[in-house]
Design an enzyme around this catalytic site. Structure first.
Site, PDB file in Angstrom:
ATOM      1  CG  ASP A   1       8.877 -23.602  21.234  1.00 28.14           C
ATOM      2  OD1 ASP A   1       9.477 -24.110  21.329  1.00 28.14           O
ATOM      3  OD2 ASP A   1       9.184 -23.175  22.541  1.00 28.14           O
TER       4      ASP A   1
ATOM      5  CG  HIS B   1      12.547 -27.272  12.299  1.00 32.31           C
ATOM      6  ND1 HIS B   1      12.336 -26.295  13.932  1.00 32.31           N
ATOM      7  CD2 HIS B   1      13.809 -27.967  12.546  1.00 32.31           C
ATOM      8  CE1 HIS B   1      13.022 -27.065  14.501  1.00 32.31           C
ATOM      9  NE2 HIS B   1      13.806 -27.859  13.920  1.00 32.31           N
TER      10      HIS B   1
ATOM     11  CG  LEU C   1       3.104  -7.969   7.191  1.00 35.27           C
ATOM     12  CD1 LEU C   1       1.444  -9.055   7.967  1.00 35.27           C
ATOM     13  CD2 LEU C   1       3.415  -8.806   6.999  1.00 35.27           C
TER      14      LEU C   1
HETATM   15  C1  FPP Z   1      11.467 -24.156  18.146  1.00 35.31           C
HETATM   16  O1  FPP Z   1      10.671 -24.769  18.302  1.00 35.31           O
HETATM   17  C2  FPP Z   1      11.533 -23.983  15.973  1.00 35.31           C
HETATM   18  C3  FPP Z   1      12.592 -23.722  15.801  1.00 35.31           C
HETATM   19  C4  FPP Z   1      13.997 -23.343  16.346  1.00 35.31           C
HETATM   20  C5  FPP Z   1      12.632 -23.023  14.089  1.00 35.31           C
HETATM   21  C6  FPP Z   1      11.426 -22.466  13.905  1.00 35.31           C
HETATM   22  C7  FPP Z   1      11.650 -22.909  12.367  1.00 35.31           C
HETATM   23  C8  FPP Z   1      10.928 -22.488  11.611  1.00 35.31           C
HETATM   24  C9  FPP Z   1       9.404 -22.011  12.026  1.00 35.31           C
HETATM   25  C10 FPP Z   1      10.511 -22.989   9.474  1.00 35.31           C
HETATM   26  C11 FPP Z   1      10.289 -21.648   8.832  1.00 35.31           C
HETATM   27  C12 FPP Z   1      12.046 -21.120   8.622  1.00 35.31           C
HETATM   28  C13 FPP Z   1      12.367 -20.316   8.206  1.00 35.31           C
HETATM   29  C14 FPP Z   1      14.037 -20.004   7.751  1.00 35.31           C
HETATM   30  C15 FPP Z   1      11.534 -19.180   7.682  1.00 35.31           C
HETATM   31  P1  FPP Z   1      11.434 -26.759  18.350  1.00 35.31           P
HETATM   32  O2  FPP Z   1      12.207 -27.234  17.317  1.00 35.31           O
HETATM   33  O3  FPP Z   1      12.450 -25.707  19.686  1.00 35.31           O
HETATM   34  O4  FPP Z   1       9.709 -27.474  18.727  1.00 35.31           O
HETATM   35  P2  FPP Z   1      10.277 -28.690  20.495  1.00 35.31           P
HETATM   36  O5  FPP Z   1      10.151 -27.934  21.027  1.00 35.31           O
HETATM   37  O6  FPP Z   1       9.170 -29.072  20.380  1.00 35.31           O
HETATM   38  O7  FPP Z   1      10.971 -28.872  20.166  1.00 35.31           O
END
Ligand code: FPP
Length: 228
Positions: free
Chosen positions: A2, A19, A113
């Site tokens: 997150d 992302h 892993l």
């Molecule tokens: C939540 O942060 C994150 C996500 C919904 C996407 C997570 C994806 C990745 C880390 C990229 C890796 C991807 C793959 C396909 C392996 P948020 O967007 O809710 O953050 P915020 O709370 O700051 O808005």
């Protein structure tokens, strides 16, 4: 994982840039967990509820799967990582499904892993699909034990997580691994996911090492071999 959106916002950039940086962070964390002897790393990349996000963000995340697989699958495969994907694949595009299938196929023989990517996943979805499977197999109410349900969960191949990490400062579970975290130790970090690095992994492992795990019984010790 997150905090990608806030990481991007702080830099006046679109959320999808966060992302993308999150993807790079994931690869760094995989490397470091491998170094630290972690055997199972499970990450939440797209929840069943993430479809509610703006269309450009959803399509950006789907595209990131294709970009990420093209960029990193070879590296992960050559370092012995086994990639597994859990979640409802029926709702994603043919291209995304193919990328996930390829990730699993190319690493199926690896013994290092195990990296599980939860994608279009929800903890409640998982419990329901396991119960449906049991019903379809004709199990009686008496046969529906914890073990029988565990064996039908999408993460049946992995031990329950020892350590559950949430980044980005939020203090909630958000429908992640509801069945499997019954005895997990929790670590909440204010660090936004794209900034989560080797030091943060070590901080989480050190916090874990300081916990007394009793599983409802008496004290045991050990190192975290399964992180989610
Ligand atoms: C939540 O942060 C994150 C996500 C919904 C996407 C997570 C994806 C990745 C880390 C990229 C890796 C991807 C793959 C396909 C392996 P948020 O967007 O809710 O953050 P915020 O709370 O700051 O808005």
């Amino acid at each position: 994982m997150d905090g990608n959106g806030r990481w991007a916002k702080k830099r006046f950039m679109p959320r999808v840039v966060g992302h993308k940086a999150g993807m790079d962070a994931l690869i760094r964390v995989v490397d470091h967990c491998q170094k630290r002897g972690v055997e199972y790393l499970t990450v939440y990349a797209f929840s069943s509820e993430n479809w509610k996000r703006p269309e450009d963000e959803v399509s950006g995340l789907m595209n990131l799967v294709l970009v990420g697989v093209a960029k990193y699958l070879g590296k992960l495969a050559s370092q012995g990582v086994r990639v597994r994907i859990v979640g409802d694949r029926s709702a994603v595009s043919e291209k995304v499904r193919a990328a996930w299938n390829q990730s699993e196929a190319d690493t199926a023989a690896n013994t290092g892993l195990v990296l599980t990517v939860c994608f279009n996943y929800g903890g409640r979805w998982d419990i329901v699909q396991a119960a449906r499977r049991a019903m379809a197999e004709g199990l009686s109410p008496e046969q529906l034990t914890e073990e029988a349900l565990s064996a039908r969960m999408s993460l049946a191949y992995a031990p329950d997580p020892d350590l559950f990490i949430r980044t980005g400062g939020e203090l909630r579970v958000s429908n992640y691994l509801l069945w499997q975290i019954a005895y997990a130790e929790f670590h909440f970090s204010d660090c936004l996911w794209p900034d989560f690095d080797e030091r943060e992994v070590d901080r989480a492992l050190a916090a874990y090492a300081g916990r007394d795990r009793r599983f409802g019984g008496v004290k045991t010790t050990g190192s975290a071999s399964s992180i989610a």
